[in-house]
Design an enzyme around this catalytic site. Structure first.
Site, PDB file in Angstrom:
ATOM      1  N   HIS A 243      87.084 -20.265 -33.942  1.00 19.41           N
ATOM      2  CA  HIS A 243      86.117 -21.488 -33.331  1.00 19.41           C
ATOM      3  C   HIS A 243      85.964 -21.695 -31.840  1.00 19.41           C
ATOM      4  O   HIS A 243      84.787 -21.738 -31.211  1.00 19.41           O
ATOM      5  CB  HIS A 243      87.035 -22.764 -33.833  1.00 19.41           C
ATOM      6  CG  HIS A 243      87.097 -22.871 -35.472  1.00 19.41           C
ATOM      7  ND1 HIS A 243      86.112 -23.034 -36.304  1.00 19.41           N
ATOM      8  CD2 HIS A 243      88.281 -22.883 -36.172  1.00 19.41           C
ATOM      9  CE1 HIS A 243      86.358 -23.034 -37.447  1.00 19.41           C
ATOM     10  NE2 HIS A 243      87.739 -23.125 -37.299  1.00 19.41           N
ATOM     11  N   ASP A 244      86.980 -22.038 -30.910  1.00 21.35           N
ATOM     12  CA  ASP A 244      86.949 -22.335 -29.584  1.00 21.35           C
ATOM     13  C   ASP A 244      86.401 -21.206 -28.963  1.00 21.35           C
ATOM     14  O   ASP A 244      85.681 -21.238 -28.003  1.00 21.35           O
ATOM     15  CB  ASP A 244      88.183 -22.917 -29.148  1.00 21.35           C
ATOM     16  CG  ASP A 244      88.675 -24.088 -29.712  1.00 21.35           C
ATOM     17  OD1 ASP A 244      87.627 -24.796 -30.154  1.00 21.35           O
ATOM     18  OD2 ASP A 244      89.864 -24.657 -29.640  1.00 21.35           O
TER      19      ASP A 244
END
Length: 318
Positions: A243-244
């Site tokens: 995600h990040d």
């Protein structure tokens, strides 16, 4: 080498946030210039302790400011069941509180932008509370950052019948998120769960990470276990979405995004969850209800996941 991006990171320092800091530090075209903490993957104090632990591992001496411990409205939701109670998989690391600037996270975001207008990029990896508070101090804040890239949102309205992963960063502070998407800006990029959920660190990539005997790679591997436990329960395999890290990758190399749409984003609730959505359907049509006008946000709708995952693994195993 391409121009170096000087990045201010706002983070709720869980496992993928730590991986993102490792990734940024390993890219020759990135410089981490400051880090601010926020609640989310863990409580704010643990987020700050984790920032200190990772920056010490990286031998990185940058300003750190403590940010919001709760959302602008309502109660904080902490994802200890995903990242471990301490945010780093409960490995028992020695994590003393690092030296901090004495300003709030919001105040640091505002100060840096005004001291170096147009020179810095802001990367938001957690709930948007610090950004919302910073906009209360300086409503034109985002016009002073070269770009603002955030991991959050759900992209356009999806094909009927499509289920999306929970968008925790927006859901944890929808009030702050509304302020962010309505604020004036140079460039605001939304890297949402519509693209991050399919950017997978699979068994082969994880094995490559574990086979690398460097302090950074060992740390990146060690903290995976709690994350892998959670996603094994979700998908039946010990794999994780990046995600990040994907948001950081797109900030540094927009070519990782293969499709996007520029348009207004609203934060909408279904009565259970709040999501940030581009006010367009998957077919490019406006939704069948009135929506609030907002400045254009660049909403990523497709990515070259294979190329990004390969770059992520290469950087962390270098």
């Amino acid at each position: 080498m391409s121009q170096v991006r000087r990045v201010v990171v706002d983070t709720d320092t869980g496992i993928d946030d730590a991986h993102t800091l490792l990734y940024l530090a390993g890219r020759p075209d990135a410089e981490i210039v400051a880090v601010t903490s926020v609640f989310g993957n863990c409580v704010e104090e643990d987020a700050t302790r984790n920032i200190g632990y990772v920056t010490r591992l990286l031998e990185l001496d940058v300003p750190i400011a403590r940010g919001a411990a709760e959302p602008l409205a309502g109660a904080a939701h902490i994802a200890g069941y995903v990242h471990g109670k301490d945010g780093l998989g409960d490995r028992g690391y020695d994590r003393p509180l690092p030296e901090v600037t004495g300003e709030t996270g919001a105040e640091l975001l505002v100060r840096l932008a005004n001291e170096q207008p147009g020179e810095l990029d802001l990367l938001a990896l957690g709930p948007l509370t610090n950004l919302g508070l910073a906009l209360r101090i300086d409503p034109d804040l985002f016009t002073k950052y070269r770009s603002v890239v955030l991991m959050g949102g759900s992209g356009p309205y999806a094909e009927p019948g499509t289920l999306l992963m929970i968008d925790a960063n927006i859901n944890n502070d929808p009030v702050a998120a509304r302020a962010v998407f309505s604020a004036p800006r140079r460039e605001l990029v939304m890297v949402g769960v519509n693209v991050t959920a399919g950017t997978i660190l699979d068994e082969r990539a994880i094995a490559a990470l574990r086979a690398t005997d460097t302090p950074r790679a060992r740390f990146a591997s060690e903290i995976l276990e709690a994350y892998l436990d959670f996603y094994q329960n979700e998908w039946g395999r010990r794999i994780i979405p990046l995600h990040d890290p994907l948001a950081a990758g797109i900030l540094l190399d927009p070519g990782f995004a293969t499709a996007w749409t520029d348009g207004p984003v609203n934060v909408v609730s279904d009565g259970f969850l709040s999501r940030a959505r581009l006010m367009r359907t998957v077919d490019g049509l406006p939704p069948a209800f009135p929506y609030e006008p907002a400045p254009g946000t660049r909403v990523i709708t497709a990515v070259d996941a294979t190329r990004f995952v390969a770059d992520f693994v290469e950087v962390l195993t270098r």
